[in-house]
Design a protein around this motif. Sequence first.
Motif: not given
Length: 230
Positions: A95-109
Amino acid sequence: WHLNKSRAYYHCKNRLGCGKYVEKSKLEDLVAEKFKNLEFGTEFINLVINKVKEIFEERNNDYSQKHRSILNQQNAWEAKLRVAEERLLDQTIQNEDYLRIKKEGKEAVEKLNKQSGSLKNTKGANIDIVSEILHFTKDIYNTYRGSEEKLQKQFLNLFFDGFEVKDGIIIKDRYSPLFKELIGLNAVIYKTANSEKPLEIKVDSKGIIRPQMGAHRELNPNRRFHKPPC
């Protein structure tokens, strides 16, 4: 700016002043009139149009490339987020890895969305510039009158180095080197057939204002018996 009268005035640039003031709107109307008889030659207009088209196509191609690049990056992040969601459901990612990817993706988008918006604004500005240039080549006077003060100053710098004013009247125009060159190449012409250059006003030693063309002619050599002109 005169607070009591709610009007703006131009004054002599002499540091000590000369006590002469001209209402801003009146003098600017006189300056605008200088553009009324000016028009660009047909050959010059065609050259400008072709050059504008060339530059616009180059910038449009550049826009398309950058826009595609942004879309590709947005799609890549969306695909990465979908994969992360699927792996989270399959329990193959923490779950921690998923949240990290989600955060990175949101910032990038969000960053890419800002770039896309800025790119679209630039494209809109380019079209507006093209419109102004084409309008200016076709109708110098009305383009000048309809422009904001900042752009009017740019137009003035294109044609004139300055004006000499006496008693609220422009008595002499100082043309810019570029304007002189355009006239020499017939790139700029005058609408009035009998006018080789804008009318200049001369002021004699007695302060009598006369136009340079059609000025009073001395007919009587004996000035004592000659009635001065009105």
